[in-house]
Design a protein around this motif. Structure first.
Motif, PDB file in Angstrom:
ATOM      1  N   LEU A  55       0.855  -1.183   0.000  1.00  0.00           N
ATOM      2  CA  LEU A  55       0.000   0.000   0.000  1.00  0.00           C
ATOM      3  C   LEU A  55       0.892   1.235   0.000  1.00  0.00           C
ATOM      4  O   LEU A  55       1.839   1.319   0.789  1.00  0.00           O
ATOM      5  CB  LEU A  55      -0.897   0.043   1.240  1.00  0.00           C
ATOM      6  CG  LEU A  55      -2.086  -0.911   1.322  1.00  0.00           C
ATOM      7  CD1 LEU A  55      -1.630  -2.354   1.493  1.00  0.00           C
ATOM      8  CD2 LEU A  55      -2.983  -0.513   2.504  1.00  0.00           C
ATOM      9  N   LYS A  56       0.592   2.164  -0.882  1.00  0.00           N
ATOM     10  CA  LYS A  56       1.346   3.420  -0.915  1.00  0.00           C
ATOM     11  C   LYS A  56       0.403   4.587  -0.632  1.00  0.00           C
ATOM     12  O   LYS A  56      -0.689   4.681  -1.201  1.00  0.00           O
ATOM     13  CB  LYS A  56       2.017   3.598  -2.270  1.00  0.00           C
ATOM     14  CG  LYS A  56       2.798   4.912  -2.395  1.00  0.00           C
ATOM     15  CD  LYS A  56       1.965   5.995  -3.089  1.00  0.00           C
ATOM     16  CE  LYS A  56       2.678   7.335  -3.094  1.00  0.00           C
ATOM     17  NZ  LYS A  56       1.878   8.376  -3.789  1.00  0.00           N
ATOM     18  N   PHE A  57       0.820   5.479   0.282  1.00  0.00           N
ATOM     19  CA  PHE A  57       0.016   6.645   0.640  1.00  0.00           C
ATOM     20  C   PHE A  57       0.787   7.915   0.277  1.00  0.00           C
ATOM     21  O   PHE A  57       1.925   8.106   0.709  1.00  0.00           O
ATOM     22  CB  PHE A  57      -0.328   6.635   2.124  1.00  0.00           C
ATOM     23  CG  PHE A  57      -1.248   5.513   2.508  1.00  0.00           C
ATOM     24  CD1 PHE A  57      -2.621   5.664   2.426  1.00  0.00           C
ATOM     25  CD2 PHE A  57      -0.732   4.294   2.937  1.00  0.00           C
ATOM     26  CE1 PHE A  57      -3.478   4.629   2.760  1.00  0.00           C
ATOM     27  CE2 PHE A  57      -1.573   3.252   3.280  1.00  0.00           C
ATOM     28  CZ  PHE A  57      -2.956   3.411   3.190  1.00  0.00           C
ATOM     29  N   GLY A  58       0.139   8.778  -0.517  1.00  0.00           N
ATOM     30  CA  GLY A  58       0.783  10.004  -0.978  1.00  0.00           C
ATOM     31  C   GLY A  58       0.780  11.107   0.051  1.00  0.00           C
ATOM     32  O   GLY A  58       0.251  10.962   1.158  1.00  0.00           O
ATOM     33  N   LYS A  72       0.159  -9.987   5.228  1.00  0.00           N
ATOM     34  CA  LYS A  72       1.370  -9.203   5.399  1.00  0.00           C
ATOM     35  C   LYS A  72       1.302  -7.972   4.506  1.00  0.00           C
ATOM     36  O   LYS A  72       0.899  -8.047   3.333  1.00  0.00           O
ATOM     37  CB  LYS A  72       2.590 -10.047   5.038  1.00  0.00           C
ATOM     38  CG  LYS A  72       3.909  -9.520   5.567  1.00  0.00           C
ATOM     39  CD  LYS A  72       4.998 -10.571   5.400  1.00  0.00           C
ATOM     40  CE  LYS A  72       6.269 -10.148   6.098  1.00  0.00           C
ATOM     41  NZ  LYS A  72       7.317 -11.200   6.007  1.00  0.00           N
ATOM     42  N   LEU A  73       1.704  -6.815   5.052  1.00  0.00           N
ATOM     43  CA  LEU A  73       1.601  -5.555   4.317  1.00  0.00           C
ATOM     44  C   LEU A  73       2.927  -4.816   4.296  1.00  0.00           C
ATOM     45  O   LEU A  73       3.646  -4.788   5.303  1.00  0.00           O
ATOM     46  CB  LEU A  73       0.552  -4.635   4.954  1.00  0.00           C
ATOM     47  CG  LEU A  73      -0.886  -5.131   5.093  1.00  0.00           C
ATOM     48  CD1 LEU A  73      -1.715  -4.083   5.814  1.00  0.00           C
ATOM     49  CD2 LEU A  73      -1.489  -5.435   3.731  1.00  0.00           C
ATOM     50  N   ALA A  74       3.221  -4.211   3.164  1.00  0.00           N
ATOM     51  CA  ALA A  74       4.286  -3.213   3.085  1.00  0.00           C
ATOM     52  C   ALA A  74       3.593  -1.886   2.821  1.00  0.00           C
ATOM     53  O   ALA A  74       2.840  -1.755   1.847  1.00  0.00           O
ATOM     54  CB  ALA A  74       5.253  -3.539   1.965  1.00  0.00           C
ATOM     55  N   VAL A  75       3.820  -0.926   3.717  1.00  0.00           N
ATOM     56  CA  VAL A  75       3.147   0.368   3.599  1.00  0.00           C
ATOM     57  C   VAL A  75       4.202   1.427   3.280  1.00  0.00           C
ATOM     58  O   VAL A  75       5.063   1.734   4.102  1.00  0.00           O
ATOM     59  CB  VAL A  75       2.397   0.725   4.898  1.00  0.00           C
ATOM     60  CG1 VAL A  75       1.735   2.091   4.762  1.00  0.00           C
ATOM     61  CG2 VAL A  75       1.354  -0.339   5.216  1.00  0.00           C
ATOM     62  N   VAL A  76       4.130   1.980   2.078  1.00  0.00           N
ATOM     63  CA  VAL A  76       5.076   3.000   1.613  1.00  0.00           C
ATOM     64  C   VAL A  76       4.416   4.366   1.764  1.00  0.00           C
ATOM     65  O   VAL A  76       3.288   4.572   1.294  1.00  0.00           O
ATOM     66  CB  VAL A  76       5.471   2.750   0.146  1.00  0.00           C
ATOM     67  CG1 VAL A  76       6.409   3.847  -0.347  1.00  0.00           C
ATOM     68  CG2 VAL A  76       6.121   1.380   0.003  1.00  0.00           C
ATOM     69  N   VAL A  77       5.098   5.302   2.405  1.00  0.00           N
ATOM     70  CA  VAL A  77       4.497   6.616   2.634  1.00  0.00           C
ATOM     71  C   VAL A  77       5.384   7.724   2.081  1.00  0.00           C
ATOM     72  O   VAL A  77       6.610   7.623   2.055  1.00  0.00           O
ATOM     73  CB  VAL A  77       4.224   6.878   4.129  1.00  0.00           C
ATOM     74  CG1 VAL A  77       3.225   5.884   4.672  1.00  0.00           C
ATOM     75  CG2 VAL A  77       5.505   6.858   4.939  1.00  0.00           C
ATOM     76  N   SER A  78       4.735   8.772   1.627  1.00  0.00           N
ATOM     77  CA  SER A  78       5.426   9.972   1.170  1.00  0.00           C
ATOM     78  C   SER A  78       5.708  10.885   2.348  1.00  0.00           C
ATOM     79  O   SER A  78       5.276  10.621   3.484  1.00  0.00           O
ATOM     80  CB  SER A  78       4.565  10.715   0.145  1.00  0.00           C
ATOM     81  OG  SER A  78       4.352   9.935  -1.005  1.00  0.00           O
TER      82      SER A  78
END
Length: 814
Positions: A4-7, A31-37
């Motif tokens: 999941l990516k959050f801008g 399982k999650l990989a959370v990418v954040v700006s």
């Protein structure tokens, strides 16, 4: 595993970060990989602060304070007090290092790419660390991992190239060994082989998420942003834009390349080979379906899937006879631009090889011109190649869709739609894949172009007309009321969405870019700005809406003289004002020619017979090859009303006064009673029959005394009618004695026209003409003895308004 990516907007403040937490919680069964700006706006502040420091401007310190304050506020809002100390300590330690780096830039007075990457990376590093600590405090099984330990790149600072072999190995090892359920990763940042911080360029956080997804063989990549997916067009510019629920990778790349900001083209590359689905979702409306991006969708059979654009483009043209048949010119041209790190977004070349045209970013123009002119200095000195030609302030608009390939007529449909709305195309490009058709247009035309194309390709043939109405008195107010009443019918039955954008009377004018509420138009106009005819036109032109129509409900010479300005800007004109079409023949012809040249209808059905289809019928007769031999008509509803009601029991003055009060005459009744109005009408019919005629050539057999004609006010005019009552009664007596009725008749025959009061005997088509009705007899080659007759109400605000309305519908059907 899902990624999941959050801008930046999704993590702009504590409230939004809480929304992110809820979304992550609802997805945490796997399982999650959370990418954040970085927190919204922080990257811009970092870049601005660095620029100020490099310019040795002390104000950079206020930017640093702003950065520190934003992060500390988020920590205090999200983290329980007893957990804050360690987090604040770590964040302040990082900020101290950031301060040192900025001080270094301040001292040496410059920015290096390496330093820039190191400084700008702090946005994502801080936001991801704080969010991971917040998740832990909320009881989530979360951990922070620095993306610089996973993603390895070269030393191309600012837009580093990923070493996928090392990166994939690092990611695979990390996700297999770490058993936490949620992994928080900073987007955008990476590290070089020698351990220096690098960044992945524009859209870097999306790219990070895609890299991780591909390396970890994720089942799904979710991009969370502030819109509910990819739209058929930019919803900020096209209100009717719709979310595309399913789209292919290739279509998504094309759309994102041409300005669909929710996704950047490099994002798709890592997941493309592994066919990992991507979903674009809205952080602020998580229940919305969003857009699913997969291998191939077939577009549901649709040819065009989206319309996109990229702005701030300039065209750079290299041309000259010395280019023809000379190998290597293109290579030198593009190599010159490449060495200056100037990206080319569009290419077009004449088959004659006489010219090459490329689209580049506005910001690169000056550099490009200088370097290309220098590279071809020898050829330019010998006049073999001209100096570079530049056109600025342009935009690329593109149609995108997998099924566009080999679909006949799409390009023509696109160009025709733009042409109809006076959008000039400066360059055209279409790839061999036929997945994209791109055109270059003026920046000022972008909104009009996008809305026109969207209407053509997506809106089920519903055409939007944008009206600008001048004159909202008796006729104008009736017209606005008819539009209001019929709005739903027009949309449902005729596929026309009619909006009134601007209105004006002699005192005020008002505009609403989204359409004026016709239930409240009087209140809106009352609060408007001072009326000015030139400013009104400037505003219409500035708005630059597609399918714009100027509606003139006045009797003003000044307004009629403005028609050429509207037509030259492809703004249609609909008018009940007879002045333009009955003025000098050269102006009449000019207006007709401008309407053809700029594809802007000029309609004036109500100039003759109010709502009766007299001019339209005449046009159809001529268009079908018929020829008019003679026209006889009673064309003044006001005069017919007057003479139908005048007798020896009522005064002529009282009847004329009644006609004025009931709206059958012009505000100045001498226009009707002098015969000028009828002269204008027969003149228009003669001209529409194909004859060249001016009003001075029409014979007018006036029945009013000269004293009445010479009055300069309504009061004086009506007094003169009283004075000459005996003369009017004598006219009535003569007709009565002859068993006839008085009718004011217009006639055109053998190139000559005349108007005048006539005694009409029983049995004549005019004899039983009642009330304010008009009648026209067309004697033509096809109707030589029994004429074509058009008869009906020829005056009154309601019927005139309905005639204007009919012309609006005609434009909608063009």
């Amino acid at each position: 595993m899902k990624v999941l990516k959050f801008g930046g907007t999704s993590v702009a403040n504590p409230e939004n970060i809480n929304k992110v937490k809820s979304i992550v919680q609802s997805s945490s069964k796997e399982k999650l990989a959370v990418v954040v700006s970085a927190f919204g706006g922080i990257t811009d502040i970092l870049l601005n602060t660095l620029q100020q420091a490099s310019e040795q401007d002390d104000v950079y310190k206020s930017g640093l304070e702003q950065i520190e304050q934003r992060h500390i506020e988020v920590i205090k809002a999200l983290i329980p007090v007893h957990n804050q100390s360690a987090i604040l300590s770590k964040v302040k330690s990082a900020l101290n290092i950031l301060e040192t780096l900025l001080e270094g830039s301040f001292l040496i007075g410059e920015i290096t790419p390496k330093l820039s990457d190191k400084i700008v990376s702090y946005g994502e590093l801080l936001s991801s660390y704080i969010i991971s600590e917040f998740f832990k405090a909320e009881g989530l099984d979360a951990t922070f991992n620095d993306s610089r330990e996973l993603i390895i790149t070269d030393n191309s600072y600012g837009k580093a190239i990923v070493n996928f072999e090392k990166t994939n190995a690092n990611c695979k090892e990390y996700f297999e060994s770490d058993q936490h359920q949620i992994h928080i990763l900073p987007g955008f940042v990476a590290s070089s082989n020698d351990g220096n911080s690098t960044t992945l360029g524009r859209g870097g956080s999306d790219y990070t998420a895609a890299i991780v997804a591909a390396a970890a063989d994720a089942t799904l990549l979710e991009i969370w942003t502030d819109v509910s997916g990819m739209y058929t067009a930019n919803p900020r510019l096209v209100k009717q834009a719709k979310c595309v629920t399913h789209i292919s990778y290739e279509e998504a790349m094309e759309l994102s390349h041409f300005g669909a900001k929710v996704l950047y083209p490099p994002t798709i590359q890592p997941v493309l080979g592994k066919e990992i689905p991507i979903v674009i979702k809205n952080t602020f409306s998580p229940d919305d379906e969003g857009t699913l991006i997969t291998k191939n969708t077939n577009g549901g059979g649709k040819t065009v899937r989206g319309i996109s654009h990229v702005g701030n483009i300039s065209l750079l043209s290299l041309e000259g006879p010395g280019m023809i048949g000379i190998p290597g010119i293109s290579k030198r041209f593009f190599e010159t631009l490449s060495l200056e790190n100037i990206s080319v977004v569009l290419i077009t070349q004449a088959s004659s090889e006489h010219s090459i045209c490329v689209g580049i970013a506005d910001e690169d123009v000056d550099r490009a011109v200088e370097t290309v002119n220098e590279a071809f200095e020898y050829e330019m000195a010998r006049k073999k190649i001209k100096p570079v030609i530049v056109e600025k302030d342009l935009t690329i608009v593109a149609l995108v869709g997998d099924n566009m390939k080999s679909h006949q007529g799409l390009s023509g449909k696109m160009f025709s739609t733009l042409g109809k709305n006076n959008v000039n195309i400066r360059a055209i490009a279409q790839g061999a894949s036929e997945r994209n058709i791109s055109v270059v247009i003026k920046k000022a035309d972008v909104k009009k172009a996008l809305n026109s194309l969207h209407e053509e390709f997506f809106e089920e043939n519903i055409k939007q007309l944008n009206l600008f109405v001048m004159g909202v008195g008796n006729v104008g107010s009736k017209f606005l009321n008819q539009i209001r009443q019929q709005k739903k019918y027009l949309k449902d039955e005729l596929q026309l969405n009619v909006r009134v954008i601007g209105i004006s009377n002699s005192r005020t004018m008002a505009f609403d870019e989204n359409g004026i509420d016709l239930n409240e138009w009087e209140a809106v106009l009352g609060k408007g700005e001072k009326a000015d005819k030139e400013n009104f036109f400037d505003k219409v032109n500035e708005l630059n809406y597609r399918n714009s129509v100027f509606v003139d409900n006045t009797a003003s010479d000044e307004v009629a003289n403005s028609y050429p300005n509207y037509l030259k800007n492809s703004i249609s004109v609909v008018t009940c004002n007879k002045i333009a079409c009955s003025s000098d023949y050269t102006l009449y012809r000019e207006l007709k020619q401008l309407a053809k040249k700029y594809n802007a209808p000029f309609l004036f059905e109500t100039n003759v017979g109010a709502g009766l289809p007299i001019i339209d019928t005449l046009k159809n007769l001529i268009a079908s090859g018929d020829k008019v031999n003679k026209i006889q008509a009673v064309l003044s509803g006001s005069l017919n009303f007057v003479f139908n009601n005048f007798n020896d029991e009522v005064t002529f003055h009282d009847v004329v006064k009644q006609a004025q009060e009931e709206g059958y005459t012009e505000p100045d009744p001498t226009i009707d009673l002098s015969g000028i109005d009828v002269m204008r009408k027969i003149l228009i019919l003669a001209r529409e029959s194909g004859n060249q005629l001016d009003i001075e050539q029409i014979e007018n057999e006036a029945f009013l005394p000269q004293e009445s004609l010479d009055t300069n006010s309504n009061e004086a005019f009506f007094e003169s009618l009283k004075k000459h009552e005996n003369g009017f009664q004598e006219l009535f007596k003569q007709a009565k004695d002859a068993d006839s009725k008085l009718k004011y008749v217009a006639q055109f025959e053998n190139g000559k026209a005349k108007v005048g009061l006539q005694k009409i005997p029983k049995g004549h088509d005019f004899y039983n003409l009642e009330g304010s009705d008009n009648i026209v007899l067309f004697f033509t080659e096809r109707y030589p003895n029994q004429p074509m007759i058009i008869k009906g109400a020829g005056a009154g605000a309601d019927v005139t308004a309905s005639g204007i309305f009919a012309d609006i519908i005609r434009i909608g059907n063009f």
